[in-house]
Design a protein around this motif. Structure first.
Motif, PDB file in Angstrom:
ATOM      1  N   ILE A 104       0.841  -1.189   0.000  1.00 58.22           N
ATOM      2  CA  ILE A 104       0.000   0.000   0.000  1.00 58.22           C
ATOM      3  C   ILE A 104       0.883   1.249   0.000  1.00 58.22           C
ATOM      4  CG2 ILE A 104      -1.791   1.270   1.237  1.00 58.22           C
ATOM      5  CD1 ILE A 104      -2.595  -1.373   2.560  1.00 58.22           C
TER       6      ILE A 104
ATOM      7  N   ARG B 298      -5.576  -1.313   5.703  1.00 58.35           N
ATOM      8  CA  ARG B 298      -4.949  -2.498   6.315  1.00 58.35           C
ATOM      9  C   ARG B 298      -5.971  -3.288   7.128  1.00 58.35           C
ATOM     10  NH1 ARG B 298       0.697  -2.685   6.470  1.00 58.35           N
ATOM     11  NH2 ARG B 298       1.682  -0.876   5.491  1.00 58.35           N
ATOM     12  N   GLN B 299      -6.853  -2.584   7.810  1.00 56.21           N
ATOM     13  CA  GLN B 299      -7.876  -3.268   8.586  1.00 56.21           C
ATOM     14  C   GLN B 299      -8.814  -4.064   7.687  1.00 56.21           C
ATOM     15  OE1 GLN B 299      -9.758  -0.834  11.563  1.00 56.21           O
ATOM     16  NE2 GLN B 299     -11.614  -2.065  11.563  1.00 56.21           N
TER      17      GLN B 299
ATOM     18  N   PHE C 276      -8.040  -5.419   4.824  1.00 59.23           N
ATOM     19  CA  PHE C 276      -7.314  -6.586   4.324  1.00 59.23           C
ATOM     20  C   PHE C 276      -7.084  -7.640   5.403  1.00 59.23           C
ATOM     21  CE2 PHE C 276      -5.737  -3.907   0.659  1.00 59.23           C
ATOM     22  CZ  PHE C 276      -6.424  -4.640  -0.293  1.00 59.23           C
ATOM     23  N   LEU C 277      -7.196  -7.272   6.664  1.00 65.26           N
ATOM     24  CA  LEU C 277      -7.197  -8.293   7.705  1.00 65.26           C
ATOM     25  C   LEU C 277      -8.407  -9.201   7.541  1.00 65.26           C
ATOM     26  CD1 LEU C 277      -6.121  -6.374  10.950  1.00 65.26           C
ATOM     27  CD2 LEU C 277      -4.895  -8.240   9.833  1.00 65.26           C
TER      28      LEU C 277
ATOM     29  N   GLN D  95      -4.497   4.623   4.905  1.00 61.68           N
ATOM     30  CA  GLN D  95      -3.779   3.360   4.777  1.00 61.68           C
ATOM     31  C   GLN D  95      -4.055   2.448   5.957  1.00 61.68           C
ATOM     32  OE1 GLN D  95       0.282   3.241   3.463  1.00 61.68           O
ATOM     33  NE2 GLN D  95       0.149   5.252   2.448  1.00 61.68           N
ATOM     34  N   LEU D  96      -4.174   3.022   7.143  1.00 61.77           N
ATOM     35  CA  LEU D  96      -4.499   2.222   8.320  1.00 61.77           C
ATOM     36  C   LEU D  96      -5.875   1.580   8.171  1.00 61.77           C
ATOM     37  CD1 LEU D  96      -3.681   1.282  11.141  1.00 61.77           C
ATOM     38  CD2 LEU D  96      -4.696   3.372  12.055  1.00 61.77           C
TER      39      LEU D  96
ATOM     40  N   VAL E 267      -0.515  -8.250   3.854  1.00 61.04           N
ATOM     41  CA  VAL E 267      -0.127  -6.866   3.617  1.00 61.04           C
ATOM     42  C   VAL E 267       1.315  -6.648   4.077  1.00 61.04           C
ATOM     43  CG1 VAL E 267      -0.666  -4.462   4.073  1.00 61.04           C
ATOM     44  CG2 VAL E 267      -2.507  -6.127   3.907  1.00 61.04           C
TER      45      VAL E 267
ATOM     46  N   ASP F  37       6.783   2.252   4.758  1.00 55.23           N
ATOM     47  CA  ASP F  37       5.636   3.116   4.515  1.00 55.23           C
ATOM     48  C   ASP F  37       5.960   4.119   3.411  1.00 55.23           C
ATOM     49  OD1 ASP F  37       4.021   2.033   6.590  1.00 55.23           O
ATOM     50  OD2 ASP F  37       5.154   3.193   8.061  1.00 55.23           O
TER      51      ASP F  37
ATOM     52  N   PRO G 124       4.292  -5.142   5.760  1.00 55.25           N
ATOM     53  CA  PRO G 124       4.315  -4.246   6.924  1.00 55.25           C
ATOM     54  C   PRO G 124       5.085  -2.945   6.684  1.00 55.25           C
ATOM     55  CG  PRO G 124       4.962  -6.502   7.514  1.00 55.25           C
ATOM     56  CD  PRO G 124       4.963  -6.425   6.034  1.00 55.25           C
TER      57      PRO G 124
END
Length: 289
Positions: free
Chosen positions: A216, A234-235, A237-238, A230-231, A244, A249, A246
């Motif tokens: 990302i 990520r949630q 895609f969990l 982005q945060l 994802v 950034d 890590p």
């Protein structure tokens, strides 16, 4: 009677070392052989069905009857000659000249780049165009636009997904990894991007997003560089069980000053994208098998 155990390692798809077994006297009592194929071994998927059915432990240990390794065993002959070649086909490479030591093999990867914005002159599309320019050898990045996807509707799904949805799912399934460049809308991701993920995530059991490596990045004209967007992504895609990346950034702020005629010209930002791509390649190869 005692049982003697022999270990045969197939890591990295090396030719099977038959001497490991053939040069030792076999016991006359019934015995079994432990074959360690490892979780990261490229030949793991090359096993025929009757061998895959024996994989009973997550570490990839297969117990085989000693008769399997007899000189006249047709299955041993198939195993010895076929597994390494199939494994090689599952790890394709391209060759480039190093100038010193001859040809150098590099991984061949297909990355699907998805811009989260529909705007024609989107800065995030510009990030993906820069990624195409900076892609490592052997890596291709194809852009996929989200304009044609309808709003998710379960009635549409049950009646048969539209062709644009099927094409989108196929593109994800055929890619080795995803590279998403997203703006930040109201501390989250744009509606078209979330809608696309909703379509691709169903049905969950066979979603092409499951176990798919994802990286990302994002650009904004503000000061926070899409960190909250982005945060939020990520949630999401969990939930889809995607892998994802890590770090690193790539949070691009004040984007308007970094582009010229739609092209990213800021060298520090280009360097960040280059590092992200290198990390994504390594990340993808970890999960490829």
């Amino acid at each position: 009677a005692t049982t003697e155990i022999y270990t045969l390692s197939l890591h990295d798809a090396l030719p099977i070392p038959t001497r490991t077994i053939r040069n030792r006297p076999f016991p006359t009592v019934p015995s079994r052989v432990l074959v360690d194929v490892g979780r990261g071994c490229p030949c793991r998927r090359a096993f025929p069905r009757f061998l895959r059915s024996l994989l009973s432990q997550p570490t990839g240990i297969v117990q085989l009857p000693l008769a399997f390794f007899a000189a006249d065993s047709p299955r041993w002959a198939w195993f010895r000659h076929t597994v390494p070649s199939r494994a090689a086909r599952r790890t394709p490479t391209t060759e480039s000249s190093s100038g010193k030591g001859g040809p150098v093999t590099t991984p061949t990867l297909r990355i699907l780049g998805i811009p989260g914005s529909l705007r024609r002159q989107s800065y995030n599309r510009g990030l993906l165009l820069a990624a195409q320019e900076l892609a490592p050898p052997g890596v291709t990045i194809e852009l996929y636009e989200l304009h044609d996807l309808p709003l998710y509707n379960q009635d549409l799904e049950e009646a048969g997904p539209p062709e644009s949805v099927l094409q989108f799912k196929r593109a994800i399934a055929e890619a080795d990894a995803l590279l998403i460049a997203t703006p930040e809308y109201n501390w989250s991701v744009p509606g078209p991007l979330k809608n696309a993920i909703d379509w691709a995530s169903r049905p969950p059991a066979i979603s092409p997003l499951r176990r798919k490596p994802v990286a990302i990045m994002g650009a904004t004209t503000g000061l926070f560089g899409t960190v909250r967007g982005q945060l939020a992504l990520r949630q999401v895609f969990l939930s889809t069980e995607s892998y994802v990346l890590p770090k690193p950034d790539v949070l691009v702020r004040d984007a308007a000053s970094l582009f010229r005629d739609g092209r990213l010209v800021d060298e520090p930002t280009r360097q960040m994208i280059r590092q992200l791509l290198e990390a994504l390649v390594a990340w993808t190869l970890r999960f490829r098998d």
